[in-house]
Design an enzyme around this catalytic site. Sequence first.
Site, short mmCIF file in Angstrom:
data_model
loop_
_atom_site.label_atom_id
_atom_site.label_comp_id
_atom_site.label_asym_id
_atom_site.label_seq_id
_atom_site.Cartn_x
_atom_site.Cartn_y
_atom_site.Cartn_z
N SER A 46 -13.76 -18.59 -6.09
CA SER A 46 -13.46 -17.33 -7.24
C SER A 46 -14.34 -17.31 -8.53
CB SER A 46 -12.10 -17.31 -7.46
OG SER A 46 -11.39 -17.17 -6.25
N LYS A 165 -6.27 -25.75 -0.93
CA LYS A 165 -6.44 -25.27 -2.53
C LYS A 165 -5.53 -24.23 -2.79
CE LYS A 165 -8.89 -23.42 -6.50
NZ LYS A 165 -10.14 -22.64 -6.95
N SER A 167 -3.71 -22.39 -5.89
CA SER A 167 -3.75 -21.88 -7.33
C SER A 167 -2.60 -21.14 -7.83
CB SER A 167 -4.99 -20.96 -7.24
OG SER A 167 -6.31 -21.63 -6.69
N ILE A 208 -9.50 -28.31 -7.62
CA ILE A 208 -10.66 -27.48 -7.75
C ILE A 208 -10.36 -26.58 -8.98
CG2 ILE A 208 -11.95 -25.54 -6.65
CD1 ILE A 208 -11.28 -26.94 -3.96
#
Length: 296
Positions: A46, A165, A167, A208
């Site tokens: 992103s 991942k 987020s 990350i």
Amino acid sequence: KLDLRGIFPPLTTPFSPTQEVDYGQLEGNLRHYASIPFRGLVVLGSSGEFPLLAPRERLELVSRVRRALPRDRLLLAGSGCESTRATIELTGSMAEAGADAALVVTPCYYRGAMSSAALVRHYTEVAEASPVPVVLYSVPANTGLELPLEAVLILAQHPNIIGIKDSGGDITRIGLIVHKTQQEDFQVLSGSAGFLLASYAVGASGGICALANVLGAPLCQLEHLCRQGRWQEARELQQRLIEPNAVVTRRFGIPGLKKAMDLFGYYGGPCRAPLAPLSPAQVEELRGTFSINGWL
């Protein structure tokens, strides 16, 4: 399977004043990052403004980063598209360009139709076709869609799906994914520096984190402290990272992240339109946030 333990910065994409990809500035940033003990780098996450890049630019970025990166450092490349077919095609191209693994974001334009079954089918087909391991990517702040827990637990059993991942910032969910996938070789990566310590405390493998583009060494130090069980020192460091992380993510987004990189001696530069630069008042707020936490 790849060992994902450690910190990965999701690289920003440097643009010239005319909004062309500036590969020279990219290589300059990579030289700076070479001295930081990252596990690897993420291209086209992103933070890399990947939806704003042409396909040829995406492949060239992966290829350039791979050439500059030592072989012992992993390269993860974003390859998620809206259709399964396009995702399979781009994932193959990323592998050819040198990616060690593909980071595949949830398709989201037709989010109302993205049931657990549809997402399991999508990711399974991508993983079956991919020549490199696949890392799931759930980023509800951008997609409006959280990869459902039940889908994650099914997909974790696939031999070519090696991690996620996450987020979303729900530590209960991250802890539950770690707990429920202990029988699989599945690795959970924190998607933000704001909850990195909490993620390590519940068993995450790494992170990350956008903030690693700016404060890479402190984030690697936080990881080191958590691994050694030095929780008091880790807590003090984590607390100083919360506000800087918020200001380069939720508060000001990628324009804020790039401006912070400029302040710390990296090349941030402009974003590609329609992302707009910060105002002078916003730049001062950004600078003040890093200063008050002892980073500037």
